[in-house]
Design a protein around this motif. Structure first.
Motif, PDB file in Angstrom:
ATOM      1  N   PHE B 330       0.861  -1.191   0.000  1.00 31.65           N
ATOM      2  CA  PHE B 330       0.000   0.000   0.000  1.00 31.65           C
ATOM      3  C   PHE B 330       0.896   1.240   0.000  1.00 31.65           C
ATOM      4  CE2 PHE B 330      -2.601  -2.703   3.258  1.00 31.65           C
ATOM      5  CZ  PHE B 330      -2.917  -3.635   2.280  1.00 31.65           C
ATOM      6  N   SER B 361      -1.495  -0.833  -4.214  1.00 29.48           N
ATOM      7  CA  SER B 361      -2.441   0.283  -4.169  1.00 29.48           C
ATOM      8  C   SER B 361      -1.722   1.604  -3.929  1.00 29.48           C
ATOM      9  CB  SER B 361      -3.483   0.059  -3.066  1.00 29.48           C
ATOM     10  OG  SER B 361      -2.870   0.150  -1.794  1.00 29.48           O
ATOM     11  N   CYS B 389      -4.801  -4.330  -8.564  1.00 25.22           N
ATOM     12  CA  CYS B 389      -4.365  -2.972  -8.271  1.00 25.22           C
ATOM     13  C   CYS B 389      -5.567  -2.138  -7.856  1.00 25.22           C
ATOM     14  CB  CYS B 389      -3.675  -2.346  -9.479  1.00 25.22           C
ATOM     15  SG  CYS B 389      -2.076  -3.118  -9.841  1.00 25.22           S
ATOM     16  N   TYR B 390      -5.309  -1.163  -6.987  1.00 24.78           N
ATOM     17  CA  TYR B 390      -6.399  -0.353  -6.454  1.00 24.78           C
ATOM     18  C   TYR B 390      -5.915   1.080  -6.258  1.00 24.78           C
ATOM     19  CZ  TYR B 390      -9.513   1.711  -2.990  1.00 24.78           C
ATOM     20  OH  TYR B 390     -10.342   2.576  -2.319  1.00 24.78           O
ATOM     21  N   SER B 392      -7.145   4.579  -4.369  1.00 21.97           N
ATOM     22  CA  SER B 392      -8.098   5.168  -3.416  1.00 21.97           C
ATOM     23  C   SER B 392      -8.453   6.577  -3.892  1.00 21.97           C
ATOM     24  CB  SER B 392      -7.451   5.222  -2.018  1.00 21.97           C
ATOM     25  OG  SER B 392      -8.171   6.108  -1.177  1.00 21.97           O
ATOM     26  N   SER B 401      -6.160   6.191   2.673  1.00 27.30           N
ATOM     27  CA  SER B 401      -5.729   5.324   1.558  1.00 27.30           C
ATOM     28  C   SER B 401      -5.457   3.908   2.053  1.00 27.30           C
ATOM     29  CB  SER B 401      -4.447   5.877   0.920  1.00 27.30           C
ATOM     30  OG  SER B 401      -4.627   7.167   0.413  1.00 27.30           O
ATOM     31  N   TRP B 402      -4.862   3.809   3.234  1.00 36.41           N
ATOM     32  CA  TRP B 402      -4.425   2.495   3.715  1.00 36.41           C
ATOM     33  C   TRP B 402      -5.577   1.726   4.353  1.00 36.41           C
ATOM     34  CZ3 TRP B 402      -0.349   6.129   6.085  1.00 36.41           C
ATOM     35  CH2 TRP B 402       0.464   6.629   5.049  1.00 36.41           C
ATOM     36  N   SER B 405      -7.281   0.451   1.362  1.00 31.74           N
ATOM     37  CA  SER B 405      -6.467  -0.603   0.743  1.00 31.74           C
ATOM     38  C   SER B 405      -6.655  -1.922   1.476  1.00 31.74           C
ATOM     39  CB  SER B 405      -4.989  -0.201   0.749  1.00 31.74           C
ATOM     40  OG  SER B 405      -4.775   0.908  -0.101  1.00 31.74           O
ATOM     41  N   GLN B 408      -9.966  -3.448   0.704  1.00 27.80           N
ATOM     42  CA  GLN B 408     -10.000  -4.117  -0.601  1.00 27.80           C
ATOM     43  C   GLN B 408      -9.196  -5.413  -0.579  1.00 27.80           C
ATOM     44  OE1 GLN B 408     -11.786  -3.041  -3.260  1.00 27.80           O
ATOM     45  NE2 GLN B 408     -12.546  -1.282  -2.079  1.00 27.80           N
TER      46      GLN B 408
END
Lengths: 417, 417
Positions: B330, B361, B389-390, B392, B401-402, B405, B408
């Motif tokens: 991440f 991510s 892949c992602y 945010s 974001s984490w 992540s 997901q």
């Protein structure tokens, strides 16, 4: 003592490292070569340092500040600025143990970015651990360690999710058939359910006692007894609390239990008086007995606490002797007067039958310490047999008193259930 | 849009609540009536508040300060003083999620006494939780809750006691025969083993996913990967980190792992390069497998991390595919280049056989997000099949974001072991 020594002492008295009271001198390495970063510092931070004389040096880079002080141990000390804007100063020798402190920058008391933070006085305070020579019962040692578990549960009486911390002793997971006694251990006002395992190091104290065969393996449940917001917003400094003893726990603002934050709990003495008693008796204890391998009877259940938590121990414990058989009150008053209406003390034989351990303690510097021996004597004279009193030498209304109190209290627990 | 509306908009553009850039106006209740104390506040503290437009109001009583600012979201905003010495100000709308912040009093960045503190940027920072409309996957909900356990163990390679936190899923204690897969989840530089369960709320994320049947019950081990002291003593503000992305995680001071505090851990990229890899592979994993009811094989073991922890996931995970079968990175780079020497990517068929989940991510505002699609495409073209892949939306190098992540990533784990 000859004249030469007197002259040397006089030199030190006027020139020894200390805080500037007038013009700031240039900071230097004031402390002895035995000074080390405090164990309470944030990772990698060199200051504050503490030396073998238990003096602490604080430093802060603050080139544009007008005045920087440190507020610790009921005193505010001025730091001195050098020409690069580094403020520094050394305290007089401090009492060993844990001290809340704040840096005061142009009148604003805030946490030191170099220190770990601890919830006390209703806010996140800095903490300074001053080593205590020859006293290591609360240190992290090479012994088997229990766990401290963060546990969330829903409370119907509070219509809120609540958090407690539960200490499980070494071997809890490996011995699936073993059941354990439980001590419910309460924090003080302005603190919360984190206090006993962070400031108090109760997990290390018990790990060490159990490893030495001096305490029975037990669970410790640390919940939120309210009062966390007692000091919120009243702008009082650390000195106001630390010097004042438990008297400062009365009154104050924000104590009603309203506007409780997500992780907060209800107040005890405000509008929500008595709610924690209901929560403890009717929700927390049944939840703990259903969740952990406890021995779910009064003979294997103790209640103890510091300051406000000690007062709660008296109020809740003495009126629920069907639930608890052992009580500990640390810097939080006594079991009450012998002549009090409806007190279990009125019937010493029955009290002795029900209460296997009654423990009362104070720091020697606290006001309550003065009358403790007389109180003890009065209860003994009245026929109360299971009371133990303890005075922590040289300490005030502070965590070192309460660490020592628990260290004295725990070996008494669950020995003759 | 007619003229009347334009006039109203112009009025708000010049008079709407905001920070004084010149003369300080008297503070007032700038925020809308939907403003509420942040859930990240200390118990009972009313400010900071956040309103429905995601604007935050900060307040500080500081009558003798010359200047008070708040440092949040890569910006410093001036607060305005009223005639009683109360400083206040409202930010523009903030990105939803968790933000480190500091109050800057006469140039000194310190934690806000009204906020809970969180270890980040190598010190105890204040944190502000900005609610995210319609996004509640990390909230404390009415579902069964696991526990987060503080666990101490001795490390021979570090000759030190170390601490990790272990999430055990709901029901762990009740189902003594069940064994669980494990994800080892690493923090970023300047943070430590506390980050994922406090700032990250990973326990609530998993509680919610497990309750919805969307993730398999698993253990999460959060240990100290080093780098906690990366930013110690360098005097850099929050903005320097938050705006700079992972590039700021390189270099710095105090990263050698020396002078580690009691609860600290070793550095990874400094003089102690590689030591965390040894600690993880040879000490932490065997200790966890011996202590908890794990499924102790590579098919039931994942490694993931954010920022520096993501880089560690690549460095340690890709060279220890005998130990891990699933990897999550991440905001910490990629799996490496296809052409890199000795990379497992050089043999796509073998990589596909060994790595069941590879997850990468970024926050959309991070530099690394731009090239992620091309990287994904290159690996797919080369025959790599298990890469997810992602991106945010709208977030930077920050906890939102984490959290997303992990949300997901977790449902992908241990589905086809």
């Amino acid at each position: 003592m000859n004249v030469k020594i007197l002259i040397v002492l006089a030199f030190f008295a006027t020139n020894c490292p200390g805080f500037a009271q007038t013009d700031p001198p240039a900071p230097a390495n004031y402390l002895g070569s035995d000074a080390r970063p405090a164990s309470s510092n944030a990772a990698g931070q060199q200051y504050p340092k503490v030396d073998g004389q238990q003096r602490a040096e604080f430093r802060l880079q603050a080139p544009t500040a007008q005045r920087v002080q440190v507020d610790i141990g009921a005193h505010k000390y001025d730091l001195a600025r050098d020409d690069k804007g580094l403020w520094a100063g050394v305290t007089p020798p401090l009492v060993a143990g844990f001290h809340y402190y704040a840096l005061v920058v142009d009148g604003v008391a805030m946490a030191d970015p170099a220190s770990e933070s601890f919830f006390g006085v209703s806010k996140m305070m800095s903490g300074l651990e001053v080593p205590s020579p020859g006293e290591d019962f609360y240190d992290l040692k090479a012994v088997p360690h229990g766990e401290v578990r963060e546990h969330w549960y829903y409370s119907n009486t509070n219509t809120a999710w609540r958090r407690c911390f539960v200490y499980t002793p070494p071997g809890y997971d490996e011995t699936a058939a073993t059941r354990y006694p439980v001590v419910y251990l309460q924090h003080g006002a302005g603190e919360d359910e984190r206090g006993w395992s962070t400031q108090g190091r109760v997990n290390f104290i018990l790990d060490n006692l159990i490893a030495a065969g001096r305490a029975r393996p037990m669970l410790v449940v640390m919940d939120n007894g309210g009062g966390s917001a007692l000091f919120a917003g009243n702008g009082r400094g650390v000195a106001g609390l630390m010097g004042g003893g438990i008297a400062t726990n009365r009154g104050g603002t924000g104590f009603s239990g309203t506007n409780a934050p997500r992780r907060g709990g209800p107040g005890l003495f405000g509008g929500a008086a008595g709610r924690f008693a209901d929560t403890l008796i009717h929700e927390i204890i049944p939840m703990i007995d259903a969740t952990y391998r406890t021995i779910p009877d009064r003979e294997h259940r103790a209640l103890a606490g510091l300051s406000m938590g000690g007062m709660q121990t008296r109020m809740i414990g003495m009126s629920h002797l069907e639930t608890f058989s052992e009580l500990g009150i640390f810097s939080g008053g006594t079991l009450g007067e012998l002549t009090a209406t409806n007190s279990p003390l009125a019937n010493p034989a029955e009290f002795n039958r029900l209460v296997k351990v009654a423990f009362i303690s104070y720091g020697s510097v606290e006001g309550g310490a003065k009358s403790l021996a007389a109180y003890h004597e009065a209860l003994v004279s009245a026929g109360i047999t299971n009371l133990t009193c303890y005075i922590s030498p040289g300490t005030a209304h502070e965590w070192q008193s309460w660490r020592r109190s628990f260290y004295q209290f725990a070996p008494l627990l669950f020995q003759n259930p």
